[in-house]
Design a protein around this motif. Structure first.
Motif, PDB file in Angstrom:
ATOM      1  N   ASP A   1     -13.443  16.845  23.710  1.00  0.00           N
ATOM      2  CA  ASP A   1     -14.340  17.287  22.638  1.00  0.00           C
ATOM      3  C   ASP A   1     -15.224  16.178  22.093  1.00  0.00           C
ATOM      4  O   ASP A   1     -15.745  16.259  20.991  1.00  0.00           O
ATOM      5  CB  ASP A   1     -13.555  17.943  21.499  1.00  0.00           C
ATOM      6  CG  ASP A   1     -12.507  17.020  20.875  1.00  0.00           C
ATOM      7  OD1 ASP A   1     -12.243  15.944  21.454  1.00  0.00           O
ATOM      8  OD2 ASP A   1     -11.955  17.370  19.824  1.00  0.00           O
TER       9      ASP A   1
ATOM     10  N   ARG B   1     -15.678  18.250  15.463  1.00  0.00           N
ATOM     11  CA  ARG B   1     -16.302  17.724  16.694  1.00  0.00           C
ATOM     12  C   ARG B   1     -17.190  18.745  17.412  1.00  0.00           C
ATOM     13  O   ARG B   1     -17.957  19.421  16.771  1.00  0.00           O
ATOM     14  CB  ARG B   1     -15.219  17.171  17.631  1.00  0.00           C
ATOM     15  CG  ARG B   1     -14.645  15.857  17.100  1.00  0.00           C
ATOM     16  CD  ARG B   1     -14.001  15.046  18.219  1.00  0.00           C
ATOM     17  NE  ARG B   1     -13.303  13.889  17.671  1.00  0.00           N
ATOM     18  CZ  ARG B   1     -12.314  13.258  18.276  1.00  0.00           C
ATOM     19  NH1 ARG B   1     -11.896  13.663  19.469  1.00  0.00           N
ATOM     20  NH2 ARG B   1     -11.748  12.216  17.719  1.00  0.00           N
TER      21      ARG B   1
ATOM     22  N   PHE C   1      -3.890   5.631  15.519  1.00  0.00           N
ATOM     23  CA  PHE C   1      -3.970   5.380  16.952  1.00  0.00           C
ATOM     24  C   PHE C   1      -4.484   3.979  17.245  1.00  0.00           C
ATOM     25  O   PHE C   1      -5.669   3.699  17.182  1.00  0.00           O
ATOM     26  CB  PHE C   1      -4.872   6.414  17.628  1.00  0.00           C
ATOM     27  CG  PHE C   1      -4.891   6.306  19.128  1.00  0.00           C
ATOM     28  CD1 PHE C   1      -3.996   7.017  19.902  1.00  0.00           C
ATOM     29  CD2 PHE C   1      -5.809   5.491  19.769  1.00  0.00           C
ATOM     30  CE1 PHE C   1      -4.005   6.915  21.290  1.00  0.00           C
ATOM     31  CE2 PHE C   1      -5.824   5.375  21.155  1.00  0.00           C
ATOM     32  CZ  PHE C   1      -4.928   6.084  21.910  1.00  0.00           C
TER      33      PHE C   1
ATOM     34  N   SER D   1     -15.328   2.028  22.894  1.00  0.00           N
ATOM     35  CA  SER D   1     -16.480   2.885  22.609  1.00  0.00           C
ATOM     36  C   SER D   1     -16.903   2.811  21.151  1.00  0.00           C
ATOM     37  O   SER D   1     -18.055   3.045  20.833  1.00  0.00           O
ATOM     38  CB  SER D   1     -16.141   4.332  22.976  1.00  0.00           C
ATOM     39  OG  SER D   1     -14.895   4.701  22.419  1.00  0.00           O
TER      40      SER D   1
ATOM     41  N   ASN E   1      -4.973  16.104  23.548  1.00  0.00           N
ATOM     42  CA  ASN E   1      -6.157  15.285  23.229  1.00  0.00           C
ATOM     43  C   ASN E   1      -6.042  13.968  23.992  1.00  0.00           C
ATOM     44  O   ASN E   1      -5.077  13.752  24.726  1.00  0.00           O
ATOM     45  CB  ASN E   1      -6.323  15.049  21.709  1.00  0.00           C
ATOM     46  CG  ASN E   1      -5.071  14.435  21.079  1.00  0.00           C
ATOM     47  OD1 ASN E   1      -4.248  13.843  21.776  1.00  0.00           O
ATOM     48  ND2 ASN E   1      -4.935  14.575  19.778  1.00  0.00           N
ATOM     49  N   ASN E   2      -7.019  13.111  23.813  1.00  0.00           N
ATOM     50  CA  ASN E   2      -6.996  11.884  24.604  1.00  0.00           C
ATOM     51  C   ASN E   2      -5.902  10.918  24.132  1.00  0.00           C
ATOM     52  O   ASN E   2      -5.364  10.151  24.930  1.00  0.00           O
ATOM     53  CB  ASN E   2      -8.372  11.212  24.579  1.00  0.00           C
ATOM     54  CG  ASN E   2      -8.441  10.037  25.521  1.00  0.00           C
ATOM     55  OD1 ASN E   2      -7.879  10.086  26.610  1.00  0.00           O
ATOM     56  ND2 ASN E   2      -9.096   8.981  25.103  1.00  0.00           N
TER      57      ASN E   2
ATOM     58  N   VAL F   1      -9.378  -0.396  28.325  1.00  0.00           N
ATOM     59  CA  VAL F   1      -9.709   0.533  27.238  1.00  0.00           C
ATOM     60  C   VAL F   1     -11.200   0.409  26.967  1.00  0.00           C
ATOM     61  O   VAL F   1     -11.703  -0.694  26.745  1.00  0.00           O
ATOM     62  CB  VAL F   1      -8.920   0.202  25.951  1.00  0.00           C
ATOM     63  CG1 VAL F   1      -9.228   1.214  24.856  1.00  0.00           C
ATOM     64  CG2 VAL F   1      -7.427   0.148  26.233  1.00  0.00           C
ATOM     65  N   HIS F   2     -11.878   1.552  27.022  1.00  0.00           N
ATOM     66  CA  HIS F   2     -13.316   1.525  26.747  1.00  0.00           C
ATOM     67  C   HIS F   2     -13.514   1.331  25.251  1.00  0.00           C
ATOM     68  O   HIS F   2     -13.093   2.162  24.453  1.00  0.00           O
ATOM     69  CB  HIS F   2     -13.961   2.835  27.211  1.00  0.00           C
ATOM     70  CG  HIS F   2     -15.436   2.885  26.971  1.00  0.00           C
ATOM     71  ND1 HIS F   2     -16.279   1.842  27.266  1.00  0.00           N
ATOM     72  CD2 HIS F   2     -16.228   3.852  26.463  1.00  0.00           C
ATOM     73  CE1 HIS F   2     -17.515   2.170  26.951  1.00  0.00           C
ATOM     74  NE2 HIS F   2     -17.512   3.384  26.459  1.00  0.00           N
TER      75      HIS F   2
ATOM     76  N   ILE G   1      -8.511   3.412  17.147  1.00  0.00           N
ATOM     77  CA  ILE G   1      -9.458   4.514  17.279  1.00  0.00           C
ATOM     78  C   ILE G   1      -9.669   5.219  15.953  1.00  0.00           C
ATOM     79  O   ILE G   1     -10.660   5.859  15.709  1.00  0.00           O
ATOM     80  CB  ILE G   1      -8.942   5.547  18.317  1.00  0.00           C
ATOM     81  CG1 ILE G   1      -8.630   4.872  19.642  1.00  0.00           C
ATOM     82  CG2 ILE G   1      -9.939   6.656  18.538  1.00  0.00           C
ATOM     83  CD1 ILE G   1      -9.770   4.128  20.248  1.00  0.00           C
TER      84      ILE G   1
ATOM     85  N   ASP H   1      -8.427   4.043  29.731  1.00  0.00           N
ATOM     86  CA  ASP H   1      -8.680   4.972  28.630  1.00  0.00           C
ATOM     87  C   ASP H   1     -10.174   4.905  28.350  1.00  0.00           C
ATOM     88  O   ASP H   1     -10.663   3.942  27.781  1.00  0.00           O
ATOM     89  CB  ASP H   1      -7.876   4.547  27.391  1.00  0.00           C
ATOM     90  CG  ASP H   1      -8.290   5.326  26.143  1.00  0.00           C
ATOM     91  OD1 ASP H   1      -9.010   6.334  26.284  1.00  0.00           O
ATOM     92  OD2 ASP H   1      -7.875   4.924  25.036  1.00  0.00           O
ATOM     93  N   LEU H   2     -10.872   5.955  28.804  1.00  0.00           N
ATOM     94  CA  LEU H   2     -12.333   5.947  28.684  1.00  0.00           C
ATOM     95  C   LEU H   2     -12.819   6.429  27.320  1.00  0.00           C
ATOM     96  O   LEU H   2     -13.995   6.289  27.002  1.00  0.00           O
ATOM     97  CB  LEU H   2     -12.926   6.885  29.740  1.00  0.00           C
ATOM     98  CG  LEU H   2     -13.529   6.259  30.974  1.00  0.00           C
ATOM     99  CD1 LEU H   2     -14.350   7.299  31.710  1.00  0.00           C
ATOM    100  CD2 LEU H   2     -14.392   5.071  30.615  1.00  0.00           C
ATOM    101  N   GLY H   3     -11.962   7.029  26.532  1.00  0.00           N
ATOM    102  CA  GLY H   3     -12.433   7.570  25.249  1.00  0.00           C
ATOM    103  C   GLY H   3     -13.324   8.769  25.487  1.00  0.00           C
ATOM    104  O   GLY H   3     -12.891   9.765  26.038  1.00  0.00           O
ATOM    105  N   SER H   4     -14.598   8.613  25.105  1.00  0.00           N
ATOM    106  CA  SER H   4     -15.509   9.750  25.276  1.00  0.00           C
ATOM    107  C   SER H   4     -16.144   9.706  26.650  1.00  0.00           C
ATOM    108  O   SER H   4     -17.294   9.352  26.790  1.00  0.00           O
ATOM    109  CB  SER H   4     -16.600   9.699  24.223  1.00  0.00           C
ATOM    110  OG  SER H   4     -17.155   8.403  24.201  1.00  0.00           O
TER     111      SER H   4
ATOM    112  N   SER I   1     -11.597  12.289  26.470  1.00  0.00           N
ATOM    113  CA  SER I   1     -11.521  13.414  25.530  1.00  0.00           C
ATOM    114  C   SER I   1     -12.311  14.607  26.034  1.00  0.00           C
ATOM    115  O   SER I   1     -13.366  14.452  26.652  1.00  0.00           O
ATOM    116  CB  SER I   1     -12.117  13.028  24.179  1.00  0.00           C
ATOM    117  OG  SER I   1     -11.240  12.218  23.459  1.00  0.00           O
TER     118      SER I   1
HETATM  119  C1  LIG Z   1     -11.533   8.766  20.838  1.00  0.00           C
HETATM  120  C2  LIG Z   1     -10.701   7.859  21.624  1.00  0.00           C
HETATM  121  C3  LIG Z   1      -9.326   8.112  21.780  1.00  0.00           C
HETATM  122  C4  LIG Z   1      -8.673   9.295  21.139  1.00  0.00           C
HETATM  123  O1  LIG Z   1      -9.142  10.484  21.674  1.00  0.00           O
HETATM  124  P1  LIG Z   1      -8.818  11.879  20.958  1.00  0.00           P
HETATM  125  O2  LIG Z   1      -9.340  12.903  21.923  1.00  0.00           O
HETATM  126  O3  LIG Z   1      -9.522  11.855  19.665  1.00  0.00           O
HETATM  127  O4  LIG Z   1      -7.347  11.951  20.808  1.00  0.00           O
HETATM  128  C5  LIG Z   1      -8.607   7.243  22.533  1.00  0.00           C
HETATM  129  N1  LIG Z   1      -9.166   6.165  23.107  1.00  0.00           N
HETATM  130  C6  LIG Z   1     -10.484   5.887  22.993  1.00  0.00           C
HETATM  131  C7  LIG Z   1     -11.044   4.664  23.656  1.00  0.00           C
HETATM  132  C8  LIG Z   1     -11.305   6.730  22.240  1.00  0.00           C
HETATM  133  O5  LIG Z   1     -12.607   6.470  22.114  1.00  0.00           O
END
Ligand SMILES: *Cc1c(COP(=O)(O)O)cnc(C)c1O
Length: 473
Positions: free
Chosen positions: A301, A104, A191, A235, A159-160, A232-233, A187, A265-268, A299
């Motif tokens: 990263d 990443r 996950f 993404s 991590n996220n 949950v985004h 994801i 949970d926004l993800g990135s 996240s």
């Molecule tokens: C990438 C992502 C995760 C996981 O994040 P990591 O930092 O890779 O553990 C969780 N939820 C969403 C919506 C994501 O896009």
């Protein structure tokens, strides 16, 4: 020398030098010094074993018996393998900037310095210098996060995925969490939102449909057992057409009225406007908080451009719950990560410097015209070195963000493309590139090995690397 040895196996075995005489050889002194007696002995053992097999099968001595310098070379090869690093730098020219398999986000120079310094010296990780008393490890970044997002408090974990697990475990274990069916994402790896819910001990309550979920769906699902609504985004994929989702601001209002939490949970999660790079604007944590979301996770990263980590921002009372949950201790970050994250967040205090300071932003910011000029220089210099087996041309290509971020957004780029010609083989070339000092990772497409130039770090270094590869062919 070898002609003096009669060809019987017994005589050949006798002609093999003994372990003791090999170890006593002055030529081996530097190896013994560097790798130690046990390792050198093991390496010699394996050479002697191979030699005995050779005698048994082919009735001859290995070449190194006549030429001891050869043995030294074999030993160096064998011993240095154990000491070589598998986590070494590679060139990511795959066309995916945030490549999960390639680690990443590349870190800023400031982050690299910060990590080096906390590795070398003690640092007040859990110590308040001003008060001279015990502090909290997340304090290093909480002030910055508060300034950048307007959050009351924050919590940092591995991590996220860990962030989502911790949020659900601390806020909703043993209770119900409502999620739209359009947001039950996977994801990657293991996950998936339903799995993580189960792991956190929550009961998932699905509402709406894959493409449409309305406020009344959420309203009707709330019971006295509901702890939270989670957004949950999505993404990493995109649903278009006849769709509906409920905005955070309206859900925030509903959750406040009903006394439950709204988590996201926004993800990135990006902290900055990405439209100046030609990317789509991502929902930001600060916008989510302003809309009334209680906890937002993202996240470190992905689009933030920092180290692997998960950030949770939001209401102080809920963050306190997270901080005192036993899982937090298991998921907490170490000082290297916190130092890199702090340095990364400092860049965001002055967003105008991001293109310069953060490698991922510098890569997003490159124009196709600039990449074409780099490509033309590389092509001119390299073409003679790869001819006649391989031809080199420039083609337009599309860079992806990666890591599931903005799957339908592409940045126009230029690829240096290698075609196999007389005597050339793309498979061999790809292998050859992967065995470089700093392996060059491209992408096979349309009978070409393509190197997306948006991913390069330093043009002169890449030129040197590819020139060596060309000469070696
Ligand atoms: C990438 C992502 C995760 C996981 O994040 P990591 O930092 O890779 O553990 C969780 N939820 C969403 C919506 C994501 O896009």
């Amino acid at each position: 020398m070898m002609t003096q040895v009669p060809d019987t196996p017994q005589a050949l075995y006798r002609a093999l030098p003994s372990m003791d005489s090999l170890l006593a050889d002055a030529a081996l002194a530097p190896l013994l010094q560097r790798y130690g007696k046990a390792a050198v002995k093991a390496a010699l053992d394996s050479q002697l074993r191979t030699a005995r097999e050779l005698i048994a099968q082919e009735r001859r001595l290995p070449a190194w018996c006549a030429n001891p310098a050869l043995l030294n070379g074999y030993l160096v090869d064998q011993l240095s393998k154990d000491y070589s690093h598998s986590l070494k730098p590679v060139w990511n020219l795959t066309g995916t900037i945030l490549h999960t398999n390639l680690g990443r986000a590349q870190q800023s120079e400031a982050a690299i310095r910060a990590v080096t310094s906390v590795m070398r010296y003690p640092t007040p990780l859990e110590f308040e210098l001003a008060a001279g008393e015990r502090g909290h490890r997340d304090n290093a970044i909480s002030g910055l996060i508060q300034r950048l997002t307007g959050a009351e408090a924050c919590c940092v974990v591995n991590n996220n995925a860990a962030a989502v697990l911790l949020m659900l475990s601390a806020v909703a274990a043993g209770k119900e969490v409502i999620v739209s069916r359009g947001e039950l994402v996977e994801i990657g790896g293991a996950f998936r939102i339903p799995d993580i819910m189960r792991q956190a001990g929550c009961t998932l309550v699905e509402v709406g449909s894959t493409n449409r979920t309305h406020l009344k769906d959420y309203e009707q699902a709330i019971t006295e057992n509901t702890a939270a609504i989670m957004k949950v985004h999505t993404s990493n994929y995109h649903i278009s057409g006849f769709t509906a989702a409920v905005e955070e601001a309206r859900l925030g209002q509903l959750c406040r009225e009903r006394g439950i939490s709204l988590i996201s949970d926004l993800g990135s999660g990006s902290l900055t406007d990405l439209r100046r790079f030609g990317l789509k604007q991502e929902p930001t944590p600060q916008a989510m908080l302003a809309d009334g979301v209680d906890l937002v996770s993202f996240s470190g990263d992905k689009l933030l451009g920092g180290p692997q980590s998960g950030l949770i921002v939001g209401k102080q009372a809920l963050i306190n719950k997270l901080q005192s949950h036993p899982l937090k201790r298991a998921l907490r970050c170490d000082k290297l990560i916190l130092a890199a994250l702090e340095a990364t967040l400092i860049h965001y205090l002055n967003p105008e410097t991001l293109d310069r300071e953060l490698p991922i932003m510098a890569k997003f910011a490159r124009s196709q015209a600039e990449l074409r000029q780099i490509g033309e220089r590389l092509q001119r210099a390299l073409a003679p070195l790869f001819a006649p087996s391989y031809g080199i041309e420039l083609v337009e290509c599309q860079t992806q963000v990666g890591s599931g971020s903005q799957p339908d957004t592409f940045l126009p780029s230029i690829a240096l493309c290698f075609n196999a010609q007389e005597g050339g083989s793309l498979t061999l070339l790809e292998q050859h590139f992967k065995q470089a000092q700093r392996p060059v990772i491209g992408r096979m497409a349309q009978d070409q090995l393509r190197l997306d130039l948006r991913g390069i770090d330093d043009e002169a270094e890449l030129l040197a690397e590819l020139s060596t590869l060309g000469v070696q062919l």
